[in-house]
Design a protein around this motif. Structure first.
Motif, mmCIF file in Angstrom:
data_model
loop_
_atom_site.group_PDB
_atom_site.id
_atom_site.type_symbol
_atom_site.label_atom_id
_atom_site.label_comp_id
_atom_site.label_asym_id
_atom_site.label_seq_id
_atom_site.Cartn_x
_atom_site.Cartn_y
_atom_site.Cartn_z
ATOM 1 N N SER A 95 -14.847 -2.182 7.210
ATOM 2 C CA SER A 95 -15.173 -2.211 5.843
ATOM 3 C C SER A 95 -14.041 -1.122 5.249
ATOM 4 O O SER A 95 -13.800 -1.244 3.900
ATOM 5 N N LYS A 96 -14.187 0.033 5.926
ATOM 6 C CA LYS A 96 -13.431 1.299 5.515
ATOM 7 C C LYS A 96 -12.096 1.512 6.228
ATOM 8 O O LYS A 96 -12.406 1.219 7.416
ATOM 9 N N PRO A 97 -11.302 1.980 5.804
ATOM 10 C CA PRO A 97 -9.910 2.246 6.385
ATOM 11 C C PRO A 97 -10.278 3.415 7.115
ATOM 12 O O PRO A 97 -11.219 4.315 7.268
ATOM 13 N N ALA A 98 -9.053 3.688 8.110
ATOM 14 C CA ALA A 98 -9.169 4.983 9.140
ATOM 15 C C ALA A 98 -8.623 5.994 8.500
ATOM 16 O O ALA A 98 -9.127 7.296 8.496
ATOM 17 N N VAL A 99 -7.414 5.855 7.691
ATOM 18 C CA VAL A 99 -6.657 7.105 7.143
ATOM 19 C C VAL A 99 -5.989 6.561 5.957
ATOM 20 O O VAL A 99 -5.686 5.237 5.605
ATOM 21 N N VAL A 100 -6.327 7.293 4.809
ATOM 22 C CA VAL A 100 -5.396 7.029 3.426
ATOM 23 C C VAL A 100 -4.629 8.486 3.290
ATOM 24 O O VAL A 100 -5.123 9.325 3.626
ATOM 25 N N ALA A 101 -3.373 8.032 3.036
ATOM 26 C CA ALA A 101 -2.651 9.441 2.886
ATOM 27 C C ALA A 101 -1.437 9.117 1.866
ATOM 28 O O ALA A 101 -1.200 7.850 1.651
ATOM 29 N N ARG A 102 -0.951 10.310 1.321
ATOM 30 C CA ARG A 102 0.181 10.068 0.367
ATOM 31 C C ARG A 102 1.353 10.639 1.261
ATOM 32 O O ARG A 102 1.285 11.583 1.200
ATOM 33 N N GLY A 103 2.180 9.822 1.796
ATOM 34 C CA GLY A 103 3.614 10.270 2.486
ATOM 35 C C GLY A 103 4.564 10.448 1.560
ATOM 36 O O GLY A 103 4.895 9.666 0.433
ATOM 37 N N LEU A 104 5.491 11.496 1.903
ATOM 38 C CA LEU A 104 6.637 11.663 1.252
ATOM 39 C C LEU A 104 7.960 11.518 2.225
ATOM 40 O O LEU A 104 7.797 12.184 3.262
ATOM 41 N N TYR A 105 8.811 10.626 1.797
ATOM 42 C CA TYR A 105 10.064 10.428 2.518
ATOM 43 C C TYR A 105 11.418 10.564 1.708
ATOM 44 O O TYR A 105 11.132 10.108 0.562
ATOM 45 N N ARG A 106 12.297 10.888 2.180
ATOM 46 C CA ARG A 106 13.492 11.115 1.583
ATOM 47 C C ARG A 106 14.499 10.396 2.351
ATOM 48 O O ARG A 106 14.650 10.314 3.356
ATOM 49 N N PHE A 107 15.470 9.766 1.472
ATOM 50 C CA PHE A 107 16.690 9.250 1.832
ATOM 51 C C PHE A 107 17.892 9.670 0.989
ATOM 52 O O PHE A 107 17.733 10.031 -0.186
ATOM 53 N N TYR A 108 18.925 10.339 1.915
ATOM 54 C CA TYR A 108 20.081 10.895 1.262
ATOM 55 C C TYR A 108 21.249 10.109 1.448
ATOM 56 O O TYR A 108 21.696 9.634 2.326
#
Length: 150
Positions: free
Chosen positions: A136-149
């Motif tokens: 019923s609950k997630p393992a992890v919640v996160a805000r990831g940052l990804y860059r595309f050049y």
């Protein structure tokens, strides 16, 4: 299913829900490989017999092992063409909500929260969730940052 966009079309993707990946089983072998790579041999991860009598009733994956799967799941869900470099830039926020017991399946979901210009490219702030099958609950919640050049 992977969403693939051209760099020229990527700036307007804030708010895009990319859905979820396929399920991935978390095996004791994967946990042991992570333990060996990080020198974190705590018994709750690597000693199935002792962990069976521990607080979770089974070995659990390292929180950082589960977190590291966000990179795989992000790559499974999204790609940008027409770029020279792709970089995992970091994290803004992470929470380990539920332990991941050996043998369970997890999957990743992602919503592109923000797209901002950075020198030479675009940065994506992505709200990511790692779910545990049947939980019923997630393992992890996160805000990831990804860059595309470009």
């Amino acid at each position: 299913m992977t969403t693939i966009v051209d760099y020229a079309d990527a700036a307007g993707l804030a708010g895009t829900d990319l859905g979820f990946t396929d399920w991935l089983e978390v095996t004791q072998d994967r946990i042991q490989l992570f333990a060996d790579a990080t020198d974190d041999q705590q018994w709750i991860h690597v000693d199935p017999a002792r962990a069976a009598d521990g607080p979770f009733g089974a070995p659990i994956a390292h929180g950082f092992l589960t977190l590291s799967l966000t990179v795989k799941f992000w790559s499974d869900l999204f790609d940008v063409t027409g770029v020279s470099t792709k970089v995992n830039y970091g994290l803004d926020k992470v929470r380990f909500i539920s332990p991941v017991k050996v043998g369970v399946k997890v999957r990743g979901g992602a919503v592109i929260a923000e797209v901002t210009e950075v020198a030479g490219g675009l940065q994506f702030a992505v709200d990511q969730t790692i779910e545990i099958e049947g939980a019923s609950k997630p393992a992890v919640v996160a805000r990831g940052l990804y860059r595309f050049y470009a």
